[in-house]
Write an enzyme that holds these catalytic residues in place. Structure first.
Site, PDB file in Angstrom:
ATOM      1  N   HIS A 191     -30.241 -14.112 -27.831  1.00  0.00           N
ATOM      2  CA  HIS A 191     -30.742 -12.922 -27.136  1.00  0.00           C
ATOM      3  C   HIS A 191     -31.298 -11.881 -28.100  1.00  0.00           C
ATOM      4  O   HIS A 191     -31.962 -10.932 -27.667  1.00  0.00           O
ATOM      5  CB  HIS A 191     -29.638 -12.310 -26.280  1.00  0.00           C
ATOM      6  N   ARG A 216     -25.789 -17.341 -34.225  1.00  0.00           N
ATOM      7  CA  ARG A 216     -25.804 -17.869 -32.861  1.00  0.00           C
ATOM      8  C   ARG A 216     -27.184 -18.466 -32.613  1.00  0.00           C
ATOM      9  O   ARG A 216     -28.198 -17.770 -32.679  1.00  0.00           O
ATOM     10  CB  ARG A 216     -25.507 -16.794 -31.815  1.00  0.00           C
ATOM     11  N   GLU A 238     -18.832 -19.768 -21.125  1.00  0.00           N
ATOM     12  CA  GLU A 238     -19.396 -18.668 -20.340  1.00  0.00           C
ATOM     13  C   GLU A 238     -19.789 -19.093 -18.921  1.00  0.00           C
ATOM     14  O   GLU A 238     -20.576 -18.415 -18.264  1.00  0.00           O
ATOM     15  CB  GLU A 238     -20.605 -18.063 -21.074  1.00  0.00           C
ATOM     16  N   ASP A 277     -21.979 -13.275 -19.255  1.00  0.00           N
ATOM     17  CA  ASP A 277     -22.386 -14.441 -18.475  1.00  0.00           C
ATOM     18  C   ASP A 277     -21.224 -14.987 -17.657  1.00  0.00           C
ATOM     19  O   ASP A 277     -21.406 -15.421 -16.512  1.00  0.00           O
ATOM     20  CB  ASP A 277     -22.941 -15.533 -19.393  1.00  0.00           C
TER      21      ASP A 277
END
Length: 261
Positions: A52, A77, A156, A182
């Site tokens: 993200h 990530r 998630e 999430d």
């Protein structure tokens, strides 16, 4: 050759469900200087976010170097499903990888195949920059890399929670990271996003308990210091304390309010 202590500090301090409480920075802005600035604060490690955040492979490689210069381990990530990217950032000297949306043991095994060398996985050989970061020779790195680099699967979804024990049982998975936003959407059947909900808290406690049972690291992301304190009390080994953008905005707000006050 001696192992760089900053590279080893993640695997040595991460814990196995023991509640080590490592506090990490989280960087989504792509300029490597941001990663370096965050790394020079009192964080135990710094995460570079390719999912993200706006970090691409080039800025991730440079960010890992900036974090290493500050004497901290870097964790990356990767984007959803891009397990091959995990190998690339490990080759660049990352001490750990976080993979989003790992929903089954099959997903976990696929991730491990790219992050661990045989016989655990099938990671391809090419750690040229990693050698500069960790300080090991080629043969030393091959012998130690599986234990020195952390593979963390994100939990998630409802599917991931249901498969949690199967995911934790996969050889080469070093821990799981709860994505509370999430997960809150999933638990609310898409009706809302609330990472502070009671349902998410129940899931956090469950994950911490199962991590302890499997001897794997319990990790999560929090948006406030108070919540960070709560999850450490639950037994979490690793928590990301907000993002660079959140902290930038909070700092600006605090400065403006103090000036006007």
């Amino acid at each position: 050759m001696p192992l760089n202590p900053s590279f080893a500090s993640l695997s040595q301090r991460l814990g196995k469900g023991t509640g080590a409480g490592l506090i990490t920075g989280w960087v989504g802005l792509p300029d490597p200087l941001v990663a370096g600035i965050v790394a020079n604060e009192a964080f135990d490690a710094v995460v570079l976010d390719m999912q993200h955040g706006f970090v691409d492979i080039a800025s991730a490689v440079q960010g890992v170097a900036q974090i290493a210069l500050a004497g901290k381990p870097a964790v990356v990530r990767i984007p959803v499903g891009q397990f091959a990217t995990a190998s690339r950032v490990l080759d660049a000297g990352a001490a750990g990888v976080i993979a989003p949306m790992v929903n089954s043991a099959a997903d976990a095994k696929a991730l491990v195949s790219f992050t661990k060398y045989p016989p655990v996985g099938e990671r391809s050989w090419g750690p040229a920059i990693a050698l500069n970061v960790c300080g090991l020779t080629l043969s030393e790195y091959l012998a130690q890399a599986n234990g020195l680099t952390a593979t963390i699967a994100m939990v998630e979804t409802r599917e991931a929670l249901a498969a949690l024990d199967d995911i934790l049982a996969v050889d080469g998975i070093d821990g799981v990271l709860v994505g509370p936003s999430d997960l809150s959407i999933a638990l609310a059947n898409g009706a809302s996003v609330n990472p502070m909900s009671a349902e998410v808290d129940d899931a956090l406690r469950h994950v911490a308990e199962r991590c302890r049972a499997h001897g794997k690291a319990a990790c999560t992301f929090v948006t406030t210091g108070a919540k960070g304190k709560d999850v450490i009390a639950m037994g979490y080994d690793f928590l990301a304390l907000g993002t660079d953008v959140m902290q930038l905005r909070a700092g600006a707000k605090a400065f403006i309010e103090a000036c006007k006050g």
